[in-house]
Design an enzyme around this catalytic site. Structure first.
Site, PDB file in Angstrom:
ATOM      1  CB  CYS A  76     -39.843   8.232 -18.803  1.00  0.00           C
ATOM      2  SG  CYS A  76     -40.826   9.745 -18.767  1.00  0.00           S
ATOM      3  CG  HIS A 164     -42.292   6.069 -22.515  1.00  0.00           C
ATOM      4  ND1 HIS A 164     -42.377   5.463 -21.292  1.00  0.00           N
ATOM      5  CD2 HIS A 164     -42.488   7.390 -22.291  1.00  0.00           C
ATOM      6  CE1 HIS A 164     -42.629   6.363 -20.361  1.00  0.00           C
ATOM      7  NE2 HIS A 164     -42.702   7.545 -20.948  1.00  0.00           N
ATOM      8  CD  GLU A 166     -41.909   1.997 -22.160  1.00  0.00           C
ATOM      9  OE1 GLU A 166     -40.796   2.221 -22.658  1.00  0.00           O
ATOM     10  OE2 GLU A 166     -42.416   2.724 -21.284  1.00  0.00           O
TER      11      GLU A 166
END
Ligand code: XMP
Length: 514
Positions: A76, A164, A166
């Site tokens: 990001c 993202h 994660e």
């Protein structure tokens, strides 16, 4: 290990957790604290950030210190920063791009996408977007809306992803992180609870030798695991102190002391409730209550610690999320959390924090590895100031008694009520919620018991689901269960004639009421 440079994103900790779940060791450091000269670093991840790259106060790093030396992955803001500082273009997206998207095209031969499924779902959350990448960069993935969803610098081990990986909703995100940390960076997947216990016990022996260590126990998971770990390393040279401020759950002090004895720990239990009740008398302001309890706690703990004259170390069950230097961007305090605080300076104690690199789930794994019983490991979190933050208004022994009785019925009820999960396995409601408790409200209402009018207190039940206490939803407990608990509380707890259920999520509410 992998270094994650933190630019202040809400999800930085999640990057760390995902990588640890791959059994790869990593550390999160503030964006400007890269550990230069540490030979064990094998790769660097740049996190997201609430800033735009062109904000004046945006956090910046000198990429030339890292580039070519380590494989790099920007996530990001991290991706935008790398692109922007190399001559790419970053602009505000027309609308904020938030939520699910799919990688409709991606370069399947790129190592970052090994074993990633076609059209895989990713999670977007950004206000800016990369509109042009530097000449020597190549776009390797796009979504319908975001052309530059991922890129690689040609001939270099440097990637950027706009989404993202994660977060849970990025379906193959963990796979992408694995491709980076294992395949590109060459990290081994050997970080496990057993290896942690072995190396930490050896390190602790070397660190403290034959010195005496004091440790403050709270009854919670972290301090218990820290104590058992130290006990394994240094045995009798560990002295634990457990302060009872009188605001613990019903019978908690007695039960936990018993558990600790069974674990072989040497624990001094201190009943200091008299002092706490006296100092809290008439105090109604939530922050004031927290401050008094924090201060008294340090005082009592220190007085006890002083009696152990040959102590050289103070051990604490501090875990990684407690310590990550959060880049506090708003600078506002919501609640002043209290943990065992303040070293007695004149004692010249050194600090020993054996769990300081672990996330909560890892602490639990280590605890199980050490043979700590499940009922201690799987306990709900409980706030340091105890029931004081669950009694709205001033605190008296009588109110604590009422709350303890009601809370005990609720918690026991959660433990006894079994439900079948999706696989048909029976679990207790207790294990399905993150945390639960009862709140004593400063409200009285009219009721009728037998033929008598009553005018008594109301309590609120609170149960939430969460993964990290940062956000939480109210637990959708079965109505039949709530009915039984309500009935039991009103019939058995003298002084309560009304039970309510708190259906607020965090944010905008918090888990505790004060
Ligand atoms: P809130 O109420 O802020 O709570 O949503 C988040 C989590 O933190 C716990 N909590 C505390 N833990 N010392 C602690 O160690 C404290 O002073 C404290 N206050 C709240 C709370 O129980 C929840 O798990």
């Amino acid at each position: 290990k992998i270094i994650i440079l933190d630019f202040g994103s809400q999800t930085t900790q999640l990057i760390g957790r995902r990588i640890r779940e791959l059994n790869v060791y990593c550390e999160i450091v503030p964006y400007n604290k890269f550990p230069q000269g540490d030979d064990s670093v094998k790769g660097v991840i740049l996190s997201g950030s609430p800033f735009s790259v062109y904000d004046e106060s945006a956090f910046k790093v000198d990429l030339s210190q890292l580039r070519g030396k380590y494989p790099i992955m920007g996530i990001c803001y991290g991706a935008q920063f790398i692109a922007y500082t190399n001559g790419g273009k970053v602009e505000p997206a027309g609308t904020r791009e938030y939520g699910r998207a799919h990688l409709s095209t991606f370069d399947k031969s790129n190592v970052l996408f090994k074993d990633v499924r076609e059209n895989t779902q990713v999670w977007m959350s950004h206000g800016d977007t990369i509109t042009a990448i530097p000449d020597n960069f190549r776009v390797i993935a796009s979504t319908d809306k975001v052309k530059i969803a991922a890129y690689q610098a040609e001939g270099e081990k440097m990637w950027g992803v706009q989404f993202h990986p994660e977060v849970f909703h990025s379906e193959d995100g963990t796979q992408m992180l694995k491709n980076f940390v294992v395949d590109v960076c060459g990290c081994s997947q050997s970080w496990s609870a057993a290896s942690f216990v072995d190396t930490t016990v050896a390190e602790l022996k070397a660190q403290v030798g034959d010195d005496r260590v004091i440790l403050g126990l709270s009854g919670g998971v972290d301090s218990s695991v820290a104590a058992v770990l130290l006990h394994r390393a240094i045995g009798k040279n560990l002295t634990c102190i457990f302060v009872d401020h009188g605001l613990l759950r019903k019978n908690e002090f007695k039960n936990v002391m018993h558990d600790y004895e069974c674990l072989g720990l040497n624990v001094i239990g201190v009943d200091a409730s008299e002092k706490f009740f006296k100092d809290l008398e008439g105090v109604t302001d939530p922050e004031q209550k927290r401050k008094i309890i924090g201060r008294d706690f340090v005082e009592v703990f220190n007085a006890e610690a002083h009696k152990i004259t040959d102590a050289k170390w103070l051990a604490q069950g501090t875990i990684y999320p407690d310590r990550i230097e959060s880049l506090n961007i708003t600078g506002k305090t919501i609640k002043s959390h209290h943990n065992v605080g303040g070293l007695p300076k004149e004692m010249n104690l050194q600090l020993c924090e054996p769990l300081k690199w672990l996330f909560k789930d890892e602490v639990r794994r280590v605890g199980r590895q050490l043979g700590i019983p499940d009922h201690l490991i799987n306990r709900h979190p409980f706030p340091g100031p105890g029931l004081a933050v669950r009694i709205l208004g001033d605190i008296t022994r009588e109110k604590v008694r009422i709350l303890q009785d009601a809370d005990d019925i609720f918690i026991q009820g959660l433990r006894d009520w079994k439900v079948k999960d999706a696989d048909g396995k029976e679990t207790a409601l207790y294990d399905q919620v993150w945390q639960a408790g009862v709140i004593l409200l400063p409200v009285q209402s009219v009721g009728v018991m037998g033929d008598e009018r009553t005018y008594e207190r109301a309590v609120a039940l609170r149960a939430v689901t969460s993964t990290d206490a940062m956000t939480a939803d109210w637990a959708h407990l079965p109505y039949e269960f709530l009915a039984k608990v309500s009935n039991d509380i009103i019939n058995k707890v003298k002084g309560v004639n009304r039970v309510t259920y708190d259906i607020s999520s965090k944010p905008p509410s918090t888990i505790e009421w004060e």
